[in-house]
Motif scaffolding. Structure first.
Motif, PDB file in Angstrom:
ATOM      1  N   TRP A   1      -5.379  -1.151   0.776  1.00  0.00           N
ATOM      2  CA  TRP A   1      -4.652  -2.144   1.580  1.00  0.00           C
ATOM      3  C   TRP A   1      -5.318  -3.513   1.488  1.00  0.00           C
ATOM      4  CZ3 TRP A   1      -6.766  -4.717   5.837  1.00  0.00           C
ATOM      5  CH2 TRP A   1      -5.864  -5.577   6.501  1.00  0.00           C
TER       6      TRP A   1
ATOM      7  N   ASN B   1       0.580   4.093  -2.731  1.00  0.00           N
ATOM      8  CA  ASN B   1       0.146   5.450  -2.380  1.00  0.00           C
ATOM      9  C   ASN B   1       1.091   6.492  -2.975  1.00  0.00           C
ATOM     10  OD1 ASN B   1      -1.713   7.056  -0.321  1.00  0.00           O
ATOM     11  ND2 ASN B   1       0.332   7.912  -0.175  1.00  0.00           N
TER      12      ASN B   1
ATOM     13  N   PHE C   1      -4.349  11.209  -1.121  1.00  0.00           N
ATOM     14  CA  PHE C   1      -3.105  10.440  -1.180  1.00  0.00           C
ATOM     15  C   PHE C   1      -1.950  11.232  -0.576  1.00  0.00           C
ATOM     16  CE2 PHE C   1      -5.599   7.929  -4.026  1.00  0.00           C
ATOM     17  CZ  PHE C   1      -5.024   6.667  -4.021  1.00  0.00           C
TER      18      PHE C   1
ATOM     19  N   ALA D   1       2.986   6.481   4.725  1.00  0.00           N
ATOM     20  CA  ALA D   1       3.573   5.615   3.699  1.00  0.00           C
ATOM     21  C   ALA D   1       5.094   5.565   3.831  1.00  0.00           C
ATOM     22  CB  ALA D   1       3.167   6.102   2.310  1.00  0.00           C
TER      23      ALA D   1
ATOM     24  N   TRP E   1       0.830  -1.206   0.000  1.00  0.00           N
ATOM     25  CA  TRP E   1       0.000   0.000   0.000  1.00  0.00           C
ATOM     26  C   TRP E   1       0.864   1.256   0.000  1.00  0.00           C
ATOM     27  CZ3 TRP E   1       0.299   3.750   3.779  1.00  0.00           C
ATOM     28  CH2 TRP E   1      -0.522   4.864   3.540  1.00  0.00           C
TER      29      TRP E   1
ATOM     30  N   LEU F   1      -1.418  11.236   3.276  1.00  0.00           N
ATOM     31  CA  LEU F   1      -0.959   9.978   3.865  1.00  0.00           C
ATOM     32  C   LEU F   1       0.489   9.652   3.520  1.00  0.00           C
ATOM     33  CD1 LEU F   1      -4.145   7.774   3.425  1.00  0.00           C
ATOM     34  CD2 LEU F   1      -3.273   8.781   5.519  1.00  0.00           C
TER      35      LEU F   1
ATOM     36  N   ALA G   1      -7.286   4.418   1.800  1.00  0.00           N
ATOM     37  CA  ALA G   1      -6.082   3.650   2.112  1.00  0.00           C
ATOM     38  C   ALA G   1      -6.446   2.247   2.581  1.00  0.00           C
ATOM     39  CB  ALA G   1      -5.265   4.371   3.185  1.00  0.00           C
TER      40      ALA G   1
END
Length: 301
Positions: A94, A45, A189, A196, A41, A192, A90
């Motif tokens: 995932w 991302n 995105f 990440a 993930w 996050l 997310a």
């Protein structure tokens, strides 16, 4: 007329291309073992960000990104909404990787089958959309299948619920806060990125997965880029097609996800067939009603 037909053709190809790409990615995900879904993930991302940005530039819609920034400055509470939307999407990305890696691909595919039916009900009760009788019938059949599964095992899997309930919450929240477009998704995105990066640093410092499967150094980024490309095709199809056609074509993806899960060794056993048969009946009811409605709408009056 020819321009409209050309737009329909491009939208149809984009939708089919997106569904086939997602189905292929789902089928190939086990090749990424033993990489944890969290690391997959994280790479996805980060790689998706420039691809969405490029899509915005090519579509001449970069202003949407700035519109969300101005909205967040004017209404700071929107930042919280973007963070929540980012967390939800997310979780969806995932579980899309986690499920086929852990033998739960069919459960996620079932969630994608139920998703349009849940959206129909959300539209009816939250946004007062009008429903045709066949939409009510499809929702009732699907609900009967879910009820059967609850009676059979006492619950519906969390993977199925995450997809079938999570996405409607996501779409509704985006509409409420005014970020329901590609510019809003880009922000989801971006916010996050810190998480990440932390997950990637942790994975790279351990080096366990790469030691077992060195090909992960290139296969995970390629997987992520293909997934981002499929997402862009999906967004493109939603812009080019009417909502009815787009909705009907959207059933191709869960069908391919189900086939992919079966091909990688998962099986539907015993009374599990009850909910799958109910959902398939609901799907064909929706497809039949939607096609009939489109045919009637195109008849000359």
């Amino acid at each position: 007329m020819s321009r409209a037909l050309g737009q329909d053709a491009r939208g149809t190809l984009a939708s089919i291309g997106s569904s086939v790409a997602f189905g292929g990615i789902y089928f190939l995900t086990p090749l990424l073992s033993p990489a944890p879904a969290e690391s997959i993930w994280a790479v996805r991302n980060i790689i998706t960000i420039p691809i969405i940005a490029l899509a915005l530039v090519m579509a001449r819609q970069w202003h949407l990104f700035g519109d969300v920034a101005r909205l967040m400055r004017r209404k700071p509470w929107v930042i919280l909404g973007v963070l929540v939307c980012g967390a939800i999407i997310a979780a969806q990305l995932w579980v899309f990787a986690w499920a086929p890696l852990n033998g739960q691909g069919l459960q996620v595919a079932l969630g994608y089958f139920l998703l349009p039916l849940v959206l129909v009900l959300v539209g009816r009760f939250a946004f007062k959309d009008k429903l045709a009788w066949w939409q009510w019938a499809a929702a009732a059949v699907a609900a009967a299948g879910v009820a059967f599964e609850i009676v059979r095992v006492g619950e519906i899997s969390w993977e199925t619920l995450l997809v079938a309930i999570g996405y409607p919450i996501y779409f509704t929240l985006r509409r409420v806060i005014g970020t329901g477009h590609l510019g809003g998704m880009l922000w989801e995105f971006i916010v996050l990125i810190p998480l990440a990066v932390v997950l990637l640093v942790f994975e790279l410092s351990s080096g366990t997965a790469l030691a077992v499967n060195p090909a992960l150094a290139w296969s995970v980024p390629v997987y992520s880029a293909c997934a981002a490309g499929a997402l862009v095709l999906y967004i493109m199809a939603s812009r080019l097609l009417t909502m009815s056609v787009f909705g009907l074509l959207s059933y191709l993806e869960p069908a391919l996800l189900m086939i992919a899960a079966l091909l990688i060794g998962e099986r539907i056993i015993d009374l599990e067939w009850g909910i799958y048969l109910a959902v398939w009946v609901a799907v064909f009811t929706i497809l039949g009603g939607g096609i009939s409605q489109m045919v009637r709408a195109r008849r000359p009056r």
